[in-house]
Design a protein around this motif. Structure first.
Motif, PDB file in Angstrom:
ATOM      1  N   SER A   1     -22.688  -1.950 -35.577  1.00 20.04           N
ATOM      2  CA  SER A   1     -22.301  -1.799 -34.177  1.00 20.04           C
ATOM      3  C   SER A   1     -23.524  -2.074 -33.314  1.00 20.04           C
ATOM      4  CB  SER A   1     -21.778  -0.390 -33.906  1.00 20.04           C
ATOM      5  OG  SER A   1     -21.461  -0.225 -32.535  1.00 20.04           O
ATOM      6  N   PRO A   2     -23.677  -3.283 -32.775  1.00 24.14           N
ATOM      7  CA  PRO A   2     -22.685  -4.359 -32.817  1.00 24.14           C
ATOM      8  C   PRO A   2     -22.765  -5.167 -34.123  1.00 24.14           C
ATOM      9  CG  PRO A   2     -24.594  -5.111 -31.643  1.00 24.14           C
ATOM     10  CD  PRO A   2     -24.881  -3.677 -32.017  1.00 24.14           C
ATOM     11  N   LYS A   3     -21.663  -5.815 -34.435  1.00 25.92           N
ATOM     12  CA  LYS A   3     -21.653  -6.719 -35.574  1.00 25.92           C
ATOM     13  C   LYS A   3     -21.792  -8.143 -35.047  1.00 25.92           C
ATOM     14  CE  LYS A   3     -18.933  -8.184 -39.567  1.00 25.92           C
ATOM     15  NZ  LYS A   3     -17.636  -8.053 -40.290  1.00 25.92           N
ATOM     16  N   LEU A   4     -22.818  -8.844 -35.534  1.00 25.19           N
ATOM     17  CA  LEU A   4     -23.101 -10.196 -35.059  1.00 25.19           C
ATOM     18  C   LEU A   4     -22.655 -11.232 -36.078  1.00 25.19           C
ATOM     19  CD1 LEU A   4     -26.743  -9.666 -33.728  1.00 25.19           C
ATOM     20  CD2 LEU A   4     -24.621  -9.554 -32.415  1.00 25.19           C
ATOM     21  N   ALA A   5     -22.216 -12.358 -35.568  1.00 21.83           N
ATOM     22  CA  ALA A   5     -21.934 -13.500 -36.442  1.00 21.83           C
ATOM     23  C   ALA A   5     -23.253 -14.085 -36.935  1.00 21.83           C
ATOM     24  CB  ALA A   5     -21.136 -14.556 -35.673  1.00 21.83           C
ATOM     25  N   ASP A   6     -23.210 -14.797 -38.048  1.00 23.90           N
ATOM     26  CA  ASP A   6     -24.441 -15.379 -38.597  1.00 23.90           C
ATOM     27  C   ASP A   6     -25.134 -16.279 -37.581  1.00 23.90           C
ATOM     28  OD1 ASP A   6     -24.158 -14.082 -40.991  1.00 23.90           O
ATOM     29  OD2 ASP A   6     -23.195 -15.772 -42.020  1.00 23.90           O
ATOM     30  N   ALA A   7     -24.364 -17.078 -36.859  1.00 23.99           N
ATOM     31  CA  ALA A   7     -24.951 -17.989 -35.869  1.00 23.99           C
ATOM     32  C   ALA A   7     -25.616 -17.213 -34.744  1.00 23.99           C
ATOM     33  CB  ALA A   7     -23.878 -18.921 -35.302  1.00 23.99           C
ATOM     34  N   GLU A   8     -24.992 -16.114 -34.319  1.00 20.83           N
ATOM     35  CA  GLU A   8     -25.587 -15.287 -33.262  1.00 20.83           C
ATOM     36  C   GLU A   8     -26.874 -14.637 -33.750  1.00 20.83           C
ATOM     37  OE1 GLU A   8     -21.864 -13.697 -30.612  1.00 20.83           O
ATOM     38  OE2 GLU A   8     -22.165 -12.793 -32.595  1.00 20.83           O
ATOM     39  N   ARG A   9     -26.877 -14.198 -34.984  1.00 15.05           N
ATOM     40  CA  ARG A   9     -28.059 -13.555 -35.558  1.00 15.05           C
ATOM     41  C   ARG A   9     -29.230 -14.540 -35.606  1.00 15.05           C
ATOM     42  NH1 ARG A   9     -25.852 -12.582 -39.854  1.00 15.05           N
ATOM     43  NH2 ARG A   9     -24.738 -10.729 -39.157  1.00 15.05           N
ATOM     44  N   ARG A  10     -28.968 -15.738 -36.086  1.00 15.65           N
ATOM     45  CA  ARG A  10     -30.031 -16.752 -36.157  1.00 15.65           C
ATOM     46  C   ARG A  10     -30.543 -17.105 -34.761  1.00 15.65           C
ATOM     47  NH1 ARG A  10     -26.440 -18.985 -40.088  1.00 15.65           N
ATOM     48  NH2 ARG A  10     -25.622 -20.424 -38.502  1.00 15.65           N
ATOM     49  N   TRP A  11     -29.623 -17.199 -33.819  1.00 14.49           N
ATOM     50  CA  TRP A  11     -29.988 -17.541 -32.446  1.00 14.49           C
ATOM     51  C   TRP A  11     -30.880 -16.464 -31.824  1.00 14.49           C
ATOM     52  CZ3 TRP A  11     -27.110 -15.287 -27.989  1.00 14.49           C
ATOM     53  CH2 TRP A  11     -27.596 -15.742 -26.761  1.00 14.49           C
ATOM     54  N   LEU A  12     -30.504 -15.191 -31.979  1.00 11.60           N
ATOM     55  CA  LEU A  12     -31.298 -14.108 -31.393  1.00 11.60           C
ATOM     56  C   LEU A  12     -32.678 -14.007 -32.037  1.00 11.60           C
ATOM     57  CD1 LEU A  12     -28.650 -11.274 -30.895  1.00 11.60           C
ATOM     58  CD2 LEU A  12     -29.663 -12.777 -29.176  1.00 11.60           C
ATOM     59  N   ILE A  13     -32.737 -14.197 -33.345  1.00  9.79           N
ATOM     60  CA  ILE A  13     -34.044 -14.168 -34.025  1.00  9.79           C
ATOM     61  C   ILE A  13     -34.944 -15.266 -33.473  1.00  9.79           C
ATOM     62  CG2 ILE A  13     -35.207 -14.604 -36.235  1.00  9.79           C
ATOM     63  CD1 ILE A  13     -32.901 -13.132 -37.604  1.00  9.79           C
ATOM     64  N   ALA A  14     -34.381 -16.464 -33.299  1.00 14.16           N
ATOM     65  CA  ALA A  14     -35.171 -17.584 -32.766  1.00 14.16           C
ATOM     66  C   ALA A  14     -35.618 -17.313 -31.329  1.00 14.16           C
ATOM     67  CB  ALA A  14     -34.357 -18.875 -32.834  1.00 14.16           C
ATOM     68  N   GLU A  15     -34.728 -16.739 -30.507  1.00 14.58           N
ATOM     69  CA  GLU A  15     -35.064 -16.457 -29.107  1.00 14.58           C
ATOM     70  C   GLU A  15     -36.155 -15.399 -29.000  1.00 14.58           C
ATOM     71  OE1 GLU A  15     -34.380 -17.818 -26.397  1.00 14.58           O
ATOM     72  OE2 GLU A  15     -32.405 -18.755 -26.396  1.00 14.58           O
ATOM     73  N   ILE A  16     -36.054 -14.334 -29.776  1.00 16.19           N
ATOM     74  CA  ILE A  16     -37.055 -13.273 -29.717  1.00 16.19           C
ATOM     75  C   ILE A  16     -38.408 -13.780 -30.229  1.00 16.19           C
ATOM     76  CG2 ILE A  16     -37.685 -10.962 -30.535  1.00 16.19           C
ATOM     77  CD1 ILE A  16     -34.672 -10.384 -30.800  1.00 16.19           C
ATOM     78  N   LYS A  17     -38.380 -14.542 -31.323  1.00 12.12           N
ATOM     79  CA  LYS A  17     -39.631 -15.120 -31.833  1.00 12.12           C
ATOM     80  C   LYS A  17     -40.279 -16.035 -30.808  1.00 12.12           C
ATOM     81  CE  LYS A  17     -39.161 -15.062 -36.875  1.00 12.12           C
ATOM     82  NZ  LYS A  17     -39.144 -15.896 -38.082  1.00 12.12           N
ATOM     83  N   ASP A  18     -39.448 -16.826 -30.145  1.00 16.63           N
ATOM     84  CA  ASP A  18     -39.961 -17.764 -29.142  1.00 16.63           C
ATOM     85  C   ASP A  18     -40.617 -17.007 -27.995  1.00 16.63           C
ATOM     86  OD1 ASP A  18     -39.792 -20.715 -28.156  1.00 16.63           O
ATOM     87  OD2 ASP A  18     -39.157 -19.510 -26.449  1.00 16.63           O
ATOM     88  N   TRP A  19     -39.973 -15.940 -27.524  1.00 16.70           N
ATOM     89  CA  TRP A  19     -40.507 -15.164 -26.405  1.00 16.70           C
ATOM     90  C   TRP A  19     -41.813 -14.455 -26.800  1.00 16.70           C
ATOM     91  CZ3 TRP A  19     -41.259  -9.907 -25.133  1.00 16.70           C
ATOM     92  CH2 TRP A  19     -41.467  -9.653 -23.787  1.00 16.70           C
ATOM     93  N   LEU A  20     -41.860 -13.959 -28.025  1.00 13.77           N
ATOM     94  CA  LEU A  20     -43.064 -13.266 -28.497  1.00 13.77           C
ATOM     95  C   LEU A  20     -44.162 -14.237 -28.916  1.00 13.77           C
ATOM     96  CD1 LEU A  20     -41.438 -10.479 -30.686  1.00 13.77           C
ATOM     97  CD2 LEU A  20     -42.578 -10.161 -28.493  1.00 13.77           C
ATOM     98  N   GLY A  21     -43.784 -15.469 -29.188  1.00  9.21           N
ATOM     99  CA  GLY A  21     -44.770 -16.435 -29.663  1.00  9.21           C
ATOM    100  C   GLY A  21     -45.097 -16.272 -31.121  1.00  9.21           C
ATOM    101  N   ILE A  22     -44.162 -15.705 -31.890  1.00 12.59           N
ATOM    102  CA  ILE A  22     -44.405 -15.506 -33.328  1.00 12.59           C
ATOM    103  C   ILE A  22     -44.117 -16.804 -34.063  1.00 12.59           C
ATOM    104  CG2 ILE A  22     -43.640 -14.254 -35.383  1.00 12.59           C
ATOM    105  CD1 ILE A  22     -42.996 -11.900 -33.603  1.00 12.59           C
TER     106      ILE A  22
END
Length: 437
Positions: free
Chosen positions: A416-437
């Motif tokens: 809760s929430p349950k994310l789709a695989d595509a949403e999970r990959r997208w959020l990981i990429a967005e957070i990494k991009d913002w953090l510069g990881i």
């Protein structure tokens, strides 16, 4: 002999000596030919024992260059003349910029925030965009804290063009080694100076401002300045500075406009570009340099939620009445909370995570009320991966977004929430991009 209250050219009254070294002096003076009198800067070069013809060449070049420049963040050329006494002096008169140099601020133990460093970087890059696009091209060659003034208007000014190189000089057969050790890149000491050389000096200056330590006194690894463990800066800004100070010219930003664009875009230096949101996703994401906000709205009425409503009617209501006659029934009532959790939270629960440059806050809400919250330190996040929850569906553990901050993990998106695989990959990429990881 230059002394206070001396009047030169029947026009300039010397007020205060600001600096002196190797046959050079810098004075604060007043131009009394203008009413009211205006404060100016006089730079003197002595034709004495320490005089070298190359010094005069650079001094005259500075005067010639300043005559051609017209930029609000560069002191304006006012006059050029000679003074005859036992030493003989050449004098360059410039506009006075009230304020303090960044070196003076460092000496006062001032430390600069990331936003202040970004502002300084952006303003210097705007000046370099102007200088580097002139014809002939002008390269400053000596950017450092003492040559950057923070004016009374809180704007950054670039001063001291004594090491300047124009395009004509760059094509000459011989070079004079100029610049300051620790700030000047290796190619400059080898006689090759390009616009990216000024970018290196700017990066070294930012490192000095961020650490309070002269770059030459910091350790190096493969000729790269090691400063990361001494600052509290975002990962993407550190990587931006690292790219400015790459020892290899080919690995640096090639121009001031390119460096400025990367700075203003607020993205990681090595970002692959825009990250596409999965089609059909209802997740809201708002990203700027200072903040990253992710909101996963409630799923709403589904077949499962309809089942939940029916379940509530046929389970909770009868068992609630039964508790009045037999308190032990409460055990069965509590047992009914499991399907309540399995269906009600995903259907009507809301999740959000808000990042700023200091901390982040994760919130789980139900019908507008926060029932769970976690906070963490943004700079401590060193990895973001796909993790797995302890919950199972069809004998498979649910996947989630897992943020690793040292020994602590912050997870979401598994149940809760349950994310789709595509949403999970997208959020990981967005957070990494913002953090510069």
């Amino acid at each position: 002999m230059l002394e206070e209250k001396t009047i030169l050219q029947n026009r300039y009254i010397l007020k205060q000596k600001l600096a002196q070294n190797a046959g050079r002096q810098t004075w604060l003076a007043e131009d009394i030919s203008i009413q009211p009198a205006e404060t100016v800067i006089l730079k003197f070069l002595s034709f004495g024992e320490q005089f070298q013809w190359q010094d005069l060449k650079l001094f005259e070049r500075e005067a010639d260059i300043l005559k051609q420049l017209s930029h609000p963040k560069i002191p304006k050329y006012r006059d050029y003349f000679s003074v005859e006494d036992k030493n003989n002096w050449f004098a360059l008169v410039q506009e006075y910029i009230p304020g303090e140099s960044l070196k003076q601020l460092i000496e006062k133990k001032q430390r600069f925030t990331e936003e202040e460093l970004r502002k300084i970087a952006a303003e210097v890059l705007e000046i370099l965009c102007y200088l580097h696009t002139l014809n002939p091209q002008v390269i400053h060659r000596d950017i450092k804290p003492s040559n950057l003034m923070l004016g009374g208007d809180k704007q950054v000014y670039l001063i001291d063009f004594g090491a300047v190189q124009d395009n004509a000089a760059a094509k000459g057969a011989t070079f004079t080694v100029v610049g300051t050790y620790g700030y000047a890149p290796l190619e400059q000491f080898g006689g090759r100076t390009v616009p990216a050389s000024d970018l290196y000096a700017l990066g070294a200056t930012l490192i000095h401002l961020a650490t309070g330590i002269i770059p030459a006194d910091l350790p190096q690894k493969q000729m790269r300045i090691q400063f990361q463990d001494r600052v509290n800066l975002s990962n993407n800004f550190m990587r931006w500075i690292e790219k400015l100070t790459e020892p290899d010219i080919e690995q640096r930003f090639s121009s001031a406009p390119q460096a400025l664009e990367a700075l203003n875009n607020r993205l990681a230096v090595n970002s692959s570009g825009e990250i596409s949101k999965p089609y059909g996703s209802r997740i809201k994401l708002d990203k700027s340099y200072n903040h990253l906000e992710i909101e996963v709205p409630r799923r709403g009425i589904t077949v499962e939620s309809i089942f939940l409503i029916l379940f509530c009617i046929f389970w909770f209501i009868p068992t609630s009445f039964a508790i009045l006659f037999n308190p032990t029934v409460i055990i069965f009532w509590i047992f009914g909370l499991m399907p309540f959790t399995m269906f009600f939270l995903p259907a009507f629960g809301h999740f959000s995570v808000d990042f700023n440059r200091v901390e982040f806050v994760m919130q789980w809400k139900l019908l507008g009320f926060t029932y769970r919250q976690k906070t963490g330190k943004t700079s401590a996040i060193d990895n973001i991966t796909v993790g797995k929850t302890s919950y199972k569906v069809n004998d498979q553990k649910l996947k989630m977004v897992s943020m690793e901050a040292g020994a602590i993990k912050f997870d979401f998106g598994g149940f809760s929430p349950k994310l789709a695989d595509a949403e999970r990959r997208w959020l990981i990429a967005e957070i990494k991009d913002w953090l510069g990881i």
